[in-house]
Structure formats: structure tokens, C-alpha cells
Design a protein around this motif. Structure first.
Motif, PDB file in Angstrom:
ATOM      1  N   GLY A  69       0.799  -1.213   0.000  1.00  0.00           N
ATOM      2  CA  GLY A  69       0.000   0.000   0.000  1.00  0.00           C
ATOM      3  C   GLY A  69       0.837   1.270   0.000  1.00  0.00           C
ATOM      4  O   GLY A  69       0.557   2.218  -0.732  1.00  0.00           O
ATOM      5  N   LEU A  70       1.877   1.293   0.812  1.00  0.00           N
ATOM      6  CA  LEU A  70       2.734   2.482   0.872  1.00  0.00           C
ATOM      7  C   LEU A  70       3.484   2.693  -0.434  1.00  0.00           C
ATOM      8  O   LEU A  70       3.637   3.826  -0.895  1.00  0.00           O
ATOM      9  N   ILE A  94       3.644   3.210  14.392  1.00  0.00           N
ATOM     10  CA  ILE A  94       3.845   4.650  14.243  1.00  0.00           C
ATOM     11  C   ILE A  94       4.633   5.008  12.978  1.00  0.00           C
ATOM     12  O   ILE A  94       4.230   5.909  12.240  1.00  0.00           O
ATOM     13  N   PRO A  95       5.760   4.337  12.678  1.00  0.00           N
ATOM     14  CA  PRO A  95       6.495   4.706  11.458  1.00  0.00           C
ATOM     15  C   PRO A  95       5.641   4.612  10.197  1.00  0.00           C
ATOM     16  O   PRO A  95       5.705   5.477   9.331  1.00  0.00           O
ATOM     17  N   MET A  96       4.833   3.552  10.084  1.00  0.00           N
ATOM     18  CA  MET A  96       3.961   3.416   8.913  1.00  0.00           C
ATOM     19  C   MET A  96       2.966   4.562   8.835  1.00  0.00           C
ATOM     20  O   MET A  96       2.741   5.154   7.778  1.00  0.00           O
ATOM     21  N   SER A  97       2.357   4.876   9.958  1.00  0.00           N
ATOM     22  CA  SER A  97       1.365   5.942  10.005  1.00  0.00           C
ATOM     23  C   SER A  97       1.985   7.279   9.626  1.00  0.00           C
ATOM     24  O   SER A  97       1.424   8.033   8.822  1.00  0.00           O
ATOM     25  N   VAL A  98       3.147   7.562  10.176  1.00  0.00           N
ATOM     26  CA  VAL A  98       3.824   8.831   9.886  1.00  0.00           C
ATOM     27  C   VAL A  98       4.180   8.921   8.406  1.00  0.00           C
ATOM     28  O   VAL A  98       3.958   9.946   7.756  1.00  0.00           O
ATOM     29  N   MET A 101       0.931   9.488   6.337  1.00  0.00           N
ATOM     30  CA  MET A 101       0.351  10.817   6.492  1.00  0.00           C
ATOM     31  C   MET A 101       1.240  11.890   5.864  1.00  0.00           C
ATOM     32  O   MET A 101       0.745  12.831   5.240  1.00  0.00           O
ATOM     33  N   LYS A 102       2.547  11.745   6.004  1.00  0.00           N
ATOM     34  CA  LYS A 102       3.466  12.710   5.399  1.00  0.00           C
ATOM     35  C   LYS A 102       3.356  12.689   3.874  1.00  0.00           C
ATOM     36  O   LYS A 102       3.582  13.698   3.213  1.00  0.00           O
ATOM     37  N   ASP A 107      -6.271   9.646   6.067  1.00  0.00           N
ATOM     38  CA  ASP A 107      -6.427   9.025   7.380  1.00  0.00           C
ATOM     39  C   ASP A 107      -5.725   7.675   7.384  1.00  0.00           C
ATOM     40  O   ASP A 107      -5.341   7.146   6.335  1.00  0.00           O
ATOM     41  N   PHE A 108      -5.571   7.114   8.588  1.00  0.00           N
ATOM     42  CA  PHE A 108      -4.874   5.844   8.782  1.00  0.00           C
ATOM     43  C   PHE A 108      -5.633   5.099   9.878  1.00  0.00           C
ATOM     44  O   PHE A 108      -5.577   5.480  11.038  1.00  0.00           O
TER      45      PHE A 108
END
Length: 212
Positions: A69-70, A94-98, A101-102, A107-108
Motif C-alpha cells: 500500500g505504501l 507509528i512509522p507506517m502511520s507517519v 500521512m506525510k 487518514d490511517f
């Protein structure tokens, strides 16, 4: 199984997840509030599909077979396919979310998520896409109007919107003041500008300068 593309008039939620049961559950959820849905099991399936030209967003699993996905988000960013993205994952960290979002994700959401959280995120994403589409349509119309101007009218528009008075424009281009006024009137009419302020805003949107 990939479903047929929905009608182009309705907002569309594009779901990419390799879990068929989740795809079906999300399809039911979105259709319950009147949204159309296009379902795919992988990023490759989505890339091979013809997407409807309608307000839309992408609900994307972060872990997919093949292209993740990323990585798919990064690929979309390099292409002309602008899609507001909502990520979902059962392995959120957290790293994936950041990173998501960056890179512009709306949303996540971590599985299992509340239906209302997903619906809220999708509504926000579709509004973002509506705004982008309206902006592109406005820009296209403005460029089409500008393309109807003659080279002389474009020159006059650039000079007038740079702040010069008719007399100054006339001296700049070597025309009489009355001729400049005629050209200026033609520019206002063709550009559908109601005032000089309107014309200045248009020139700014088009990126014009006195040298244009």
C-alpha cells in the motif's frame, strides 16, 4: 472478483484489500449511505482497471500481495492519478502511520475500526477530491478563455493587470490610447471578467506577467 465500474455521476469509493470478506463488508457499508464502490484485491488489479470519472477516494490496505500500500501510494504520487487515500492495516505502527500521512494520506485506520470512523474518513476524502476537480475545471475554463485572445490582446492583458494605465500601456506597445481601450474591452469580454480586479485574479491564476 472485480466489480463493474459504477456510473460516472455518483461518488465512488475504491477499495483495495486482499481479504474478500473485508471488501464485501466495506462495500455493504459504503452502499448503505448511497456511495458506489469498486473493489480490487491488489494494486495491480486497480492499475489495470478503467476508473469512473467521478468524485472518488481510495481505501487501501497497507499490506498487499505484490506492491504494498505504501509503495502504491508513492507510485500514484508520481503519476497523474490523484486519489485521496485512507489507509487501513491490522499491523499498524507509528512509522507506517507517519510515512503514510506525510505522503498525503487523509487518514490511517487500524483494523478493526469503527464503521463511523471509516465513513467520516471517506466523506472527508471525497470532499477533498470534489475540491480538486472543481479547481481543475475552473483552471481549464480559464485557460480555454485565454486561448481565445489574440497575441496583442494577451500583451494588453498582461500590461493592464500589471498595474499600468491605458496611457502607459499605449506608450509601451506603440498604439493609440483609444486602440488600447478597444483591446482592453475585448479582453474583458472574452475573459468574462466583470471588473479589473477579476482580470487581475485571472492573470495571477494564469501566471501572467508584463513580459507574457
Amino acid at each position: 472478483m472485480t466489480r463493474p465500474a459504477p456510473p460516472p455521476s455518483a461518488p465512488v469509493v475504491i477499495v483495495v484489500d486482499d481479504d474478500a470478506s473485508l471488501r464485501d463488508a466495506l462495500s455493504s457499508l459504503f452502499r448503505s449511505i448511497g456511495l458506489e464502490v469498486a473493489l480490487f484485491a491488489s494494486a495491480a488489479e486497480l492499475l489495470a482497471a478503467k476508473l469512473p470519472d467521478a468524485p472518488r477516494c481510495l481505501v487501501l490496505d497497507i499490506r498487499l500481495p505484490g506492491l504494498s500500500g505504501l509503495d502504491f501510494q508513492a507510485q500514484l504520487a508520481r503519476s497523474d492519478m490523484e486519489l485521496p487515500i485512507i489507509f487501513m492495516t491490522g499491523h499498524g505502527d507509528i512509522p507506517m502511520s507517519v510515512r503514510a500521512m506525510k505522503a498525503g494520506a487523509v487518514d490511517f485506520l487500524t483494523k478493526p475500526f469503527r464503521d463511523q470512523d471509516m465513513l467520516d474518513a471517506v466523506s472527508a476524502a471525497i470532499e477533498i477530491d470534489r475540491g480538486r476537480r472543481a479547481e481543475r475545471a475552473s483552471s481549464s475554463k480559464l485557460r480555454a478563455l485565454y486561448d481565445t485572445l489574440t497575441e496583442r490582446e494577451r500583451q494588453i492583458m498582461a500590461l493592464v493587470t500589471s498595474g499600468l494605465m491605458n496611457k502607459q500601456v499605449a506608450a509601451e506597445v506603440g498604439l493609440s490610447e483609444i486602440t488600447v481601450k478597444i483591446h482592453r474591452g475585448n479582453v474583458m469580454r472574452k475573459m468574462e471578467a466583470h471588473s479589473l480586479a477579476d482580470l487581475v485574479r485571472m492573470a495571477e491564476a494564469l501566471g501572467l506577467s508584463a513580459k507574457s
